[in-house]
Design an enzyme around this catalytic site. Structure first.
Site, PDB file in Angstrom:
ATOM      1  N   GLY A  13      -7.389  26.893  19.301  1.00 40.30           N
ATOM      2  CA  GLY A  13      -6.249  26.385  18.545  1.00 40.30           C
ATOM      3  C   GLY A  13      -5.770  27.412  17.540  1.00 40.30           C
ATOM      4  O   GLY A  13      -6.586  28.013  16.827  1.00 40.30           O
ATOM      5  N   CYS A  14      -4.461  27.613  17.502  1.00 41.99           N
ATOM      6  CA  CYS A  14      -3.915  28.589  16.553  1.00 41.99           C
ATOM      7  C   CYS A  14      -2.625  28.049  15.940  1.00 41.99           C
ATOM      8  O   CYS A  14      -1.607  28.728  15.885  1.00 41.99           O
ATOM      9  CB  CYS A  14      -3.664  29.923  17.259  1.00 41.99           C
ATOM     10  SG  CYS A  14      -3.465  31.322  16.124  1.00 41.99           S
ATOM     11  N   ARG A  48      -2.069  26.847  23.793  1.00 40.98           N
ATOM     12  CA  ARG A  48      -1.306  26.210  24.872  1.00 40.98           C
ATOM     13  C   ARG A  48      -0.051  26.997  25.222  1.00 40.98           C
ATOM     14  O   ARG A  48       0.402  26.985  26.361  1.00 40.98           O
ATOM     15  CB  ARG A  48      -0.928  24.783  24.481  1.00 40.98           C
ATOM     16  CG  ARG A  48      -2.085  23.801  24.510  1.00 40.98           C
ATOM     17  CD  ARG A  48      -1.594  22.386  24.246  1.00 40.98           C
ATOM     18  NE  ARG A  48      -1.014  22.250  22.912  1.00 40.98           N
ATOM     19  CZ  ARG A  48      -0.421  21.144  22.450  1.00 40.98           C
ATOM     20  NH1 ARG A  48      -0.315  20.083  23.230  1.00 40.98           N
ATOM     21  NH2 ARG A  48       0.062  21.089  21.235  1.00 40.98           N
ATOM     22  N   LYS A 207     -12.331   9.450   8.681  1.00 36.93           N
ATOM     23  CA  LYS A 207     -13.057  10.135   7.611  1.00 36.93           C
ATOM     24  C   LYS A 207     -14.094   9.216   6.973  1.00 36.93           C
ATOM     25  O   LYS A 207     -15.196   9.654   6.617  1.00 36.93           O
ATOM     26  CB  LYS A 207     -12.064  10.648   6.564  1.00 36.93           C
ATOM     27  CG  LYS A 207     -11.118  11.703   7.118  1.00 36.93           C
ATOM     28  CD  LYS A 207      -9.996  12.029   6.149  1.00 36.93           C
ATOM     29  CE  LYS A 207      -9.046  13.065   6.735  1.00 36.93           C
ATOM     30  NZ  LYS A 207      -7.901  13.340   5.837  1.00 36.93           N
TER      31      LYS A 207
END
EC number: 1.1.1.3
Length: 433
Positions: A13-14, A48, A207
């Site tokens: 992921g970026c 992606r 969370k």
């Protein structure tokens, strides 16, 4: 002495967070190497859309084949910031199987399948760290599972979603309605185009599950967390809160029962006194209040989202995992030895603020009070006010003493059946007292 062979890091992921992780790894490379005891090298970045320009990341590191990247066998640490359940779950377990430890920011996956992921990490003698999954840059998970490991945590109470806190703070400070405040949050980039995960409490519930599991050494899944959103909170609710010396926050609350045999985890809007530290948390900030036997009351405060703050937490985990790697060790894994019962919402005991629309005539208050008494809910204060529009209705606000959620639900159901009660305008819990 500095080890010369670099530790190789794969980034899955970026986006907003991933790009910040890559940037910090590059710009702070020397400092990170000194802190770890070896240099770290970005060995690959799975994305992606490979055609997108990613400043500072060599094109040869970009790949769309995340599975091949985590299977390489020479990767020391995989950083997962793609989110969601799949393919993240499969990629993480595959990384363990091929020799890599994992740093993740994936709250949804950890809340749903944390036990299985920890088991996979243990089976392969690897680390699973996830400080960034809760409250962004705020150091919270590590203090809970390491600094407070010798203490008994009784309660975790916090604001863990910046979007909802911004909206509620705007409603409180300006008198804006929910939609108006949401529109501003969207325009400023605090809210997503689809804000459902935030405003309906899904993000905070994930969370809460993670926090409860760590705090109470008990497996708590997302399905165990009672969740209510904040879309029904109105300006009238804030007006009532102000009359009580309170404000309204969307809270994640995890606590032990009085006898210590069970725990509850819940997310919902609540009134809290202005004197409580959480009441002063403004804008998109997060804060978590921890209560324990020995340490007493602790508060953790800071930015709870955003690329750079979340990347800070990811990098902190990355340093810790790389140090463990060099030492041939692993850090703390899952601690679920207590195996406490996770009780339903009906067992929760707290105070309540109930606003009723009633017929404006004698005897109504007595009828309402009788219903509360029949269900074992003690009334603290009552305020009745006739309407100026002359429609024959009045507003009746009841604040209770502490009662179980099940008792309150039974009370409200009975109130709805009274001919003199035209409607239940709002029900809100009162916390932090």
């Amino acid at each position: 002495m500095m080890r010369t062979r670099p530790l190789k890091v794969a980034l899955l992921g970026c986006g907003v967070v991933g790009s910040e992780v890559a940037r910090i790894m590059t710009t702070h490379a020397d400092d990170l190497a000194a802190r770890i005891g070896a240099p770290i090298e970005l060995a690959g970045v799975a994305v992606r859309r490979p055609s997108k320009v990613r400043e500072g990341i060599p094109a040869e590191l970009i790949t769309t084949d995340a599975t091949a990247l985590v299977k390489r066998g020479d990767i020391d640490v995989v950083v997962e910031v793609i989110g969601g359940i799949e393919p993240a779950r499969t990629l993480i377990t595959t990384a363990f199987e091929h020799g890599a430890s994992v740093v993740s920011a994936n709250k949804a996956l950890l809340a749903q399948d944390g036990a299985a992921l920890h088991a996979a990490a243990d089976e392969n003698d690897k680390d699973l760290y996830y400080e960034a999954a809760v409250a962004g840059a705020i150091p919270l998970i590590r203090p809970l599972r390491e600094s407070l490991a010798g203490d008994k945590v009784n309660r975790v109470l916090g604001i863990v979603n910046g979007t909802t806190n911004f909206i509620l703070d705007k409603m409180d400070s300006t008198g804006a309605g929910y939609q108006e405040a949401l529109d501003e949050a969207t325009a400023l980039g605090y809210a997503e185009a689809d804000p459902t995960a935030d405003v309906e409490g899904f993000d905070a519930a994930a969370k809460a599950a993670i926090l409860a599991g760590i705090a109470f050494h008990t497996r708590v899944r997302l399905d165990d967390v009672h969740r209510e959103g904040m879309t029904e909170v109105t300006a009238a609710d804030f007006a009532s809160a102000k009359e009580m010396g309170c404000t309204i926050k969307l809270l994640a609350i995890c606590e032990r029962s009085a006898d210590g045999a069970s725990v509850t985890a819940r997310v919902h809007p609540a009134m809290i006194p202005l004197s409580h530290p959480l009441a002063s948390v403004r804008g998109a900030y997060n804060a978590v209040f921890v209560e324990s036997d020995a340490a007493g009351q602790l508060m953790f405060y800071g930015p709870g989202a955003g690329g750079a703050p979340t990347a800070s937490a990811v990098l902190g985990d990355l340093v810790a995992v790389c140090r463990n790697r060099l030492n041939g060790a692993t850090g703390p894994g899952e601690s679920a030895y207590a195996a406490l019962t996770v009780s339903p919402m009906g067992d929760v005991v707290t105070r309540y603020h109930i606003s009723l629309d009633v017929a404006d005539k004698p005897g109504v208050l007595a009828q309402v009070a009788t219903v509360f008494a029949e269900h074992g809910v003690s009334i603290d204060t009552v305020r009745q006010q006739g309407r100026q529009d002359g429609d024959g209705e009045a507003s009746l606000v009841v604040v209770t003493h502490r009662a179980s959620d099940a008792s309150l639900s039974g009370t409200v159901e009975a109130l709805r059946k009274l001919d003199t009660v035209r409607g239940v305008a709002s029900i809100m819990r009162v916390e932090g007292e």
